[in-house]
Design a protein around this motif. Structure first.
Motif, PDB file in Angstrom:
ATOM      1  N   ARG A   1      -0.353   3.054  -5.094  1.00  0.00           N
ATOM      2  CA  ARG A   1      -1.479   2.753  -4.188  1.00  0.00           C
ATOM      3  C   ARG A   1      -1.524   3.686  -2.978  1.00  0.00           C
TER       4      ARG A   1
ATOM      5  N   ARG B   1      -9.238  -5.053  -3.926  1.00  0.00           N
ATOM      6  CA  ARG B   1      -9.541  -3.968  -4.866  1.00  0.00           C
ATOM      7  C   ARG B   1      -8.264  -3.296  -5.371  1.00  0.00           C
ATOM      8  N   ALA B   2      -7.312  -3.122  -4.471  1.00  0.00           N
ATOM      9  CA  ALA B   2      -6.038  -2.520  -4.879  1.00  0.00           C
ATOM     10  C   ALA B   2      -5.331  -3.407  -5.901  1.00  0.00           C
TER      11      ALA B   2
ATOM     12  N   MET C   1       0.815  -1.217   0.000  1.00  0.00           N
ATOM     13  CA  MET C   1       0.000   0.000   0.000  1.00  0.00           C
ATOM     14  C   MET C   1       0.852   1.273   0.000  1.00  0.00           C
TER      15      MET C   1
ATOM     16  N   GLU D   1      -3.181   6.210  -2.452  1.00  0.00           N
ATOM     17  CA  GLU D   1      -4.541   6.632  -2.110  1.00  0.00           C
ATOM     18  C   GLU D   1      -5.227   5.649  -1.170  1.00  0.00           C
ATOM     19  N   HIS D   2      -4.757   4.381  -1.145  1.00  0.00           N
ATOM     20  CA  HIS D   2      -5.344   3.367  -0.268  1.00  0.00           C
ATOM     21  C   HIS D   2      -4.605   3.256   1.065  1.00  0.00           C
TER      22      HIS D   2
ATOM     23  N   LEU E   1     -10.313  -4.395   0.730  1.00  0.00           N
ATOM     24  CA  LEU E   1      -9.438  -3.268   0.400  1.00  0.00           C
ATOM     25  C   LEU E   1      -8.225  -3.720  -0.410  1.00  0.00           C
TER      26      LEU E   1
ATOM     27  N   SER F   1      -6.440   4.392   4.381  1.00  0.00           N
ATOM     28  CA  SER F   1      -7.506   3.467   4.779  1.00  0.00           C
ATOM     29  C   SER F   1      -6.924   2.169   5.337  1.00  0.00           C
ATOM     30  N   TYR F   2      -5.839   1.718   4.720  1.00  0.00           N
ATOM     31  CA  TYR F   2      -5.222   0.474   5.186  1.00  0.00           C
ATOM     32  C   TYR F   2      -4.704   0.606   6.610  1.00  0.00           C
TER      33      TYR F   2
END
Length: 381
Positions: free
Chosen positions: A322, A366-367, A317, A324-325, A363, A328-329
């Motif tokens: 990635r 999707r990544a 991540m 942007e994720h 999550l 959230s991770y």
């Protein structure tokens, strides 16, 4: 630290607060003694097992443990028959701590370029609630951790048969191997399958040489009883952390089909991730996370295996593609730490960590799918 002091301080086999030191370890200690004495018939008869347990460790007489572990565990702990309970527990705790530290360190070294804060990683690994639950309970989760870690190293070196052999060690808690046959069948990982079968056969040969065929018969005869009373193994909802802890809140005629449906969804995500071009460690991380979610019997200490995917996913991540994720991770990881410690089951009947783990699966999946072409697309090209 306070919990460890309360649990392990004192000269007797019980801590100063009353519970048995390394409470679950008494099962393995008893199995080891029975194996050493070749008292096979007592290993899988509940009443006889408890009598033997009280014989080898009188202070444990009021605790009742159903004999559910395969005969490999008995062989592995047979050497403890020459040790006192506390000395055996101390040695096993040192092995567990050293094994966990070595594995986490070796995994972090591979991803250190993306996760450079060594102090943070060490502190997080040491503070991971499932890890110190392993120590407090004297459990054997380090074997599962080793199996996934050794399998990962073998796969990184393109040794698929050897990886399968390592994954075969999951036979010590076979419910953790549920996703692997799906991965094999969907991706044609036949070398891994051969290695896993060889591993299980090798373990069986060792058991047969030490205990004889009676051990297999006794264990097989005990399985229907274990399944029939499986819910009794989940007597403490705040310690259960899998999809089954959610579906167990409903009547069995609804709960079992619901668990099967949810497990199928998780396994679909798993196979899809495995067929992607994501880094191997990320794909295997999804397998480990899925193995935890679909496992019908996960107690907090078994979540220690998540130390591997949490590092692998974190590095993934943090890659520029990635970013942007990443927020959230890490928020999800934070709440996983909190909710494996906080007994939410006291308020809502189950541990909310299950929802966080499911969220992590979605999550990361999707990544993966947003970033890389699928296995099917590669073959079409």
């Amino acid at each position: 630290i306070l919990t460890a002091v309360v649990s392990f301080t004192g000269t007797s086999d019980r801590g100063i607060a009353g519970p048995l030191k390394g409470s679950d370890f008494v099962q393995f200690y008893t199995l080891g003694h029975l194996a050493s004495a070749h008292r096979i018939s007592e290993m899988y008869d509940a009443a006889s097992f408890h009598e033997a347990q009280a014989e080898f460790l009188p202070e444990s007489a009021r605790e009742i443990y159903p004999p559910v572990y395969p005969p490999q565990a008995a062989v592995m702990f047979a050497p403890t028959s020459g040790l006192s309970y506390q000395r055996a527990l101390f040695i096993w705790s040192l092995i567990t701590i050293a094994g966990y530290a070595l594995i986490v360190w070796s995994v972090w070294k591979v991803v250190a370029a993306r996760l450079p804060d060594r102090t943070f990683v060490i502190a997080a690994a040491a503070a991971f609630p499932p890890f110190w639950s392993v120590i407090l309970h004297g459990q054997v989760t380090v074997i599962l951790l080793f199996a996934f870690w050794a399998g990962w190293l073998a796969l990184e070196h393109h040794r698929r048969w050897l990886a399968g052999f390592a994954f075969g060690l999951l036979a010590n808690k076979p419910q953790f191997g549920i996703p692997l046959p799906l991965v094999v069948l969907a991706s044609g990982e036949w070398a891994m399958l051969t290695g896993a079968v060889t591993s299980v056969m090798a373990q069986a040969v060792v058991v047969w040489m030490v205990l004889g065929s009676e051990a297999f018969t006794a264990f097989a005869d005990s399985i229907p009883t274990t399944i029939a009373y499986a819910d009794l193994l989940e007597a403490k909802p705040f310690m259960s952390h899998s999809l089954r802890s959610l579906t167990r809140l409903t009547p069995n005629w609804i709960g079992l089909p619901m668990w099967a449906a949810l497990a199928a969804i998780v396994l679909w995500f798993t196979v899809r991730a495995w067929k992607s071009d994501a880094p191997l460690r990320v794909r295997l991380g999804v397998v480990v996370l899925a193995a935890t979610l679909v496992n019908p019997h996960v107690i907090i200490y078994d979540l220690t295996v998540l130390a591997l995917p949490l590092l692998w996913f974190g590095s993934y991540m943090e890659e520029p593609a990635r970013q942007e994720h990443a927020g959230s991770y890490w928020t999800a990881v934070y709440w996983l730490f909190v909710l494996t410690f906080m007994p939410t089951a006291a308020a809502i009947g189950l541990q909310a960590s299950v929802f966080v783990m499911a969220g992590l699966l979605v999550l990361v999946s999707r990544a993966i799918q947003a970033d890389v072409p699928s296995y099917t697309e590669r073959n079409a090209a």
